[in-house]
Motif scaffolding. Structure first.
Motif, PDB file in Angstrom:
ATOM      1  N   GLU A 229       0.814  -1.218   0.000  1.00  0.00           N
ATOM      2  CA  GLU A 229       0.000   0.000   0.000  1.00  0.00           C
ATOM      3  C   GLU A 229       0.846   1.267   0.000  1.00  0.00           C
ATOM      4  O   GLU A 229       0.390   2.316  -0.459  1.00  0.00           O
ATOM      5  CB  GLU A 229      -0.943   0.013   1.207  1.00  0.00           C
ATOM      6  CG  GLU A 229      -2.138  -0.905   1.089  1.00  0.00           C
ATOM      7  CD  GLU A 229      -1.791  -2.338   1.451  1.00  0.00           C
ATOM      8  OE1 GLU A 229      -2.700  -3.182   1.413  1.00  0.00           O
ATOM      9  OE2 GLU A 229      -0.615  -2.623   1.761  1.00  0.00           O
ATOM     10  N   ILE A 230       2.078   1.193   0.522  1.00  0.00           N
ATOM     11  CA  ILE A 230       2.954   2.369   0.482  1.00  0.00           C
ATOM     12  C   ILE A 230       3.287   2.698  -0.967  1.00  0.00           C
ATOM     13  O   ILE A 230       3.185   3.854  -1.407  1.00  0.00           O
ATOM     14  CB  ILE A 230       4.245   2.136   1.293  1.00  0.00           C
ATOM     15  CG1 ILE A 230       3.915   1.824   2.756  1.00  0.00           C
ATOM     16  CG2 ILE A 230       5.164   3.356   1.194  1.00  0.00           C
ATOM     17  CD1 ILE A 230       5.116   1.426   3.591  1.00  0.00           C
ATOM     18  N   MET A 231       3.677   1.675  -1.720  1.00  0.00           N
ATOM     19  CA  MET A 231       3.990   1.888  -3.133  1.00  0.00           C
ATOM     20  C   MET A 231       2.751   2.343  -3.900  1.00  0.00           C
ATOM     21  O   MET A 231       2.831   3.244  -4.748  1.00  0.00           O
ATOM     22  CB  MET A 231       4.554   0.603  -3.743  1.00  0.00           C
ATOM     23  CG  MET A 231       4.944   0.765  -5.203  1.00  0.00           C
ATOM     24  SD  MET A 231       5.883  -0.624  -5.855  1.00  0.00           S
ATOM     25  CE  MET A 231       4.660  -1.924  -5.777  1.00  0.00           C
ATOM     26  N   GLU A 232       1.596   1.744  -3.614  1.00  0.00           N
ATOM     27  CA  GLU A 232       0.364   2.139  -4.303  1.00  0.00           C
ATOM     28  C   GLU A 232       0.017   3.596  -4.009  1.00  0.00           C
ATOM     29  O   GLU A 232      -0.419   4.339  -4.902  1.00  0.00           O
ATOM     30  CB  GLU A 232      -0.772   1.211  -3.880  1.00  0.00           C
ATOM     31  CG  GLU A 232      -0.600  -0.214  -4.384  1.00  0.00           C
ATOM     32  CD  GLU A 232      -1.546  -1.197  -3.718  1.00  0.00           C
ATOM     33  OE1 GLU A 232      -2.411  -0.742  -2.936  1.00  0.00           O
ATOM     34  OE2 GLU A 232      -1.417  -2.408  -3.965  1.00  0.00           O
ATOM     35  N   TYR A 233       0.213   4.008  -2.761  1.00  0.00           N
ATOM     36  CA  TYR A 233      -0.037   5.402  -2.385  1.00  0.00           C
ATOM     37  C   TYR A 233       0.899   6.326  -3.169  1.00  0.00           C
ATOM     38  O   TYR A 233       0.470   7.354  -3.716  1.00  0.00           O
ATOM     39  CB  TYR A 233       0.167   5.576  -0.887  1.00  0.00           C
ATOM     40  CG  TYR A 233      -0.113   6.970  -0.373  1.00  0.00           C
ATOM     41  CD1 TYR A 233      -1.364   7.307   0.128  1.00  0.00           C
ATOM     42  CD2 TYR A 233       0.875   7.956  -0.379  1.00  0.00           C
ATOM     43  CE1 TYR A 233      -1.629   8.586   0.604  1.00  0.00           C
ATOM     44  CE2 TYR A 233       0.623   9.234   0.092  1.00  0.00           C
ATOM     45  CZ  TYR A 233      -0.625   9.543   0.584  1.00  0.00           C
ATOM     46  OH  TYR A 233      -0.880  10.814   1.049  1.00  0.00           O
ATOM     47  N   MET A 234       2.170   5.963  -3.218  1.00  0.00           N
ATOM     48  CA  MET A 234       3.151   6.810  -3.896  1.00  0.00           C
ATOM     49  C   MET A 234       2.905   6.855  -5.405  1.00  0.00           C
ATOM     50  O   MET A 234       3.098   7.890  -6.045  1.00  0.00           O
ATOM     51  CB  MET A 234       4.565   6.311  -3.595  1.00  0.00           C
ATOM     52  CG  MET A 234       4.953   6.341  -2.127  1.00  0.00           C
ATOM     53  SD  MET A 234       4.959   8.000  -1.403  1.00  0.00           S
ATOM     54  CE  MET A 234       6.503   8.648  -2.042  1.00  0.00           C
TER      55      MET A 234
END
Length: 587
Positions: A229-234
């Motif tokens: 989810e961190i990568m998806e957010y970014m």
């Protein structure tokens, strides 16, 4: 009216369980309620039991609840698996489609509501989750219209008719339940909330927002639970700020790309979980040897190997400190709330550049994916500190073609850093031992000088790091000092008043800087307690052993849990109470 209650929805993975909980919770958040959510899900794309437990309160809370007031079931397995959590006055709302029954041996009120049938009559069975949300709103005494803003946010892009149909489903679910229950409607109405606007977010989103606020403009990562989810957010947000995200072929590439981007002057990072951290070990050493900034987010999950990818654990603690071969300076930060995750992410980037070393920001699955109410963040607290990064005008002229002393031996251990291409800043960069200009050198004298230089960087960090411990200590001499890390903070905080009601004096310390360890600060708290209890989600008492390595062989009682589930306040209360009672019996 209730000041708080707990609601859970369950069914097969892939049939909208997560979105049901999201819609239910988002509407309550917008009314000003405080929320804490935890998802239990399988490590597969579709199928397998999953549930989403949401705790709702008129007051702040930071942990999952012990029990359950309302269970919304889309299949019989949900009832069988979760009924043991129901309170005596709790109820089950189940889809009539599967002919639900109360699990043998339990006594619970069951309301069969035709979620699927109502949704199908309105146009599509996919709206059965909206019918369930409507039935839940009737129990809580909420106006179904309170969900309209959330439904519009989700579906308006598909057209006003889609919004209208979903609202019809919510109203239909509420109306059916009211008619079904009649005058026998359960007394589970929520007291009014304060109406204030607050965020409702997972720890991973807070980390992503923190990275952007810190000035990060590049992320390299490989998808892995619970870090994805961190990568998806970014991916969604970073291009708005001129940044880029690259999905790499593996975690080794992700880590080395982040090092390269930092070398070029861009604040960059990567995020992963335990298996990815293992693959990054050599690259972390490269960051330490070349003295390049590097921020890594490790979202702990159940191990070893593939382990329990979607379950709670805190078993990477030793790996984060000691897995890298050789000796390098390294910082390990352990936030304990979603709010801390935001501010600590900003600090991770600052420390990484100030000390020119790898900084690992550590969470666990419950903190990474658990969704919490967060007060509005104070962006005035955000500062960007780039350390000894020199402007081109500050670089002295080359004399006789000499290379720049990028690794100059200094009293602080930190050398001036330059970006490639700067006039007069040419130097070697290599992973082997090197002299002050970066040129490879195996000289014993040089080796000692460079090693000592690197290792003295962090000598004073525990004293300069803001709040290396979160401390709540009301007693000058306590019966217990309870110590935890990451997401256990909220559970400990909720267990303490129960212990105090039993006559046990309790102080609390939550580790926020794991390495370098805040030895003096923790020893101060240990001296004020008769017994130290360390609470952690692993089988080998890693946190307790790290404490012993740093403060001496202090007598510690371990409270361990490694079945994939987070601690509950009630079980922690009972375990600590038993430890105190056992000690009194021995005396």
């Amino acid at each position: 009216m209730r000041e708080q209650l707990s609601w859970k929805v369950g069914g097969q993975q892939g049939e909208g369980i997560e979105s049901t909980g999201e819609i239910f919770a988002s509407a309550l958040n917008r009314q000003g309620y405080f929320l804490y959510g935890y998802r239990h899900f399988s490590s597969r794309i579709k199928g397998g039991h999953t549930n989403n437990k949401i705790r709702v309160s008129t007051k702040p809370l930071n942990s999952i609840s012990d029990d359950l007031n309302i269970l919304v079931a889309f299949d019989q397995e949900t009832i069988d698996v979760n009924i043991h959590e129901l309170r005596q006055d709790g109820i089950i709302i189940a889809d009539a489609k599967f002919n639900p029954v109360v699990t043998e041996g339990f006594n619970a009120r069951l309301f069969a509501v035709p979620f699927t049938e109502i949704a199908t009559e309105l146009g599509t069975s996919l709206m059965k989750n909206m019918v369930a949300v409507g039935a839940s709103s009737a129990i809580l005494g909420l106006d179904p219209e309170s969900y309209k803003d959330v439904v519009e946010d989700l579906f308006l892009k598909k057209g006003a008719s889609v919004v209208e149909k979903n609202m019809e489903a919510i109203h239909a679910g509420a109306a059916f339940f009211r008619n079904e229950a009649g005058n026998d409607l359960p007394d589970l109405k929520l007291a009014p909330a304060d109406g204030k606007k607050r965020m409702f977010m997972i720890g991973n989103d807070a980390i992503g927002l923190g990275a952007i606020a810190a000035g990060s403009r590049f992320m390299a990562a490989y998808p892995i639970t619970p870090a994805s989810e961190i990568m998806e957010y970014m991916i969604e947000k970073l291009p708005e700020f001129g940044g880029t995200v690259i999905q790499t072929e593996d975690e080794i590439a992700a880590c080395t790309m982040a090092i390269g981007a930092n070398y070029a002057g861009v604040r960059a990072f990567t995020a992963s979980a335990g298996p990815g951290l293992s693959l990054m070990a050599e690259a972390i050493g490269l960051s330490g040897m070349t003295e390049q900034p590097l921020v890594i987010v490790d979202t702990q999950r159940g191990g070893p190997s593939t382990g329990l990818p979607t379950k709670q654990e805190q078993s990477d603690l030793m790996a984060m400190i000691y897995s890298t071969h050789g000796d390098i300076p390294k910082v390990v930060i352990t936030p304990s709330t979603v709010e801390e995750a935001f501010y600590d992410t900003v600090e991770a980037f600052n420390l990484s550049e100030e000390y020119q070393c790898p900084v690992i920001l550590v969470t666990d699955l419950a903190l990474s994916l658990g969704k919490q109410t967060v007060e509005p963040l104070d962006f005035n607290r955000v500062e960007v500190r780039r350390g000894a990064l020199r402007l081109e005008s500050e670089i002295p002229e080359r004399i006789d073609g000499a290379y720049y002393k990028r690794y100059e031996v200094t009293e602080t251990g930190v050398s001036n850093r330059v970006i490639p291409g700067m006039k007069n800043g040419i130097h070697h960069v290599t992973g082997v031992e090197h002299d002050e200009t970066g040129k490879p050198s195996e000289s014993p004298e040089n080796r000692v000088a460079q090693m000592d230089k690197r290792m003295r960087k962090l000598a004073n960090l525990p004293k300069t790091f803001k709040d290396p411990l979160y401390v709540h200590a009301e007693h000058e001499q306590a019966d217990l000092l309870v110590v935890g890390v990451n997401s256990t903070r909220g559970t400990i905080e909720e267990a303490i008043p129960r212990l105090e009601a039993d006559g046990v004096k309790v102080n609390h310390a939550q580790i926020r800087l794991l390495h370098p360890f805040p030895t003096d600060e923790l020893m101060t708290e240990i001296a004020k307690a008769n017994k130290v209890v360390v609470v952690e989600n692993n089988a080998t008492a890693q946190l307790a052993n790290i404490i012993k390595m740093n403060v001496g062989n202090v007598k510690i009682e371990n409270v361990l849990k490694y079945d994939g589930n987070p601690f509950l306040p009630g079980e922690l209360h009972e375990k600590c109470k038993t430890l105190v009672e056992t000690s009194k019996e021995l005396v």
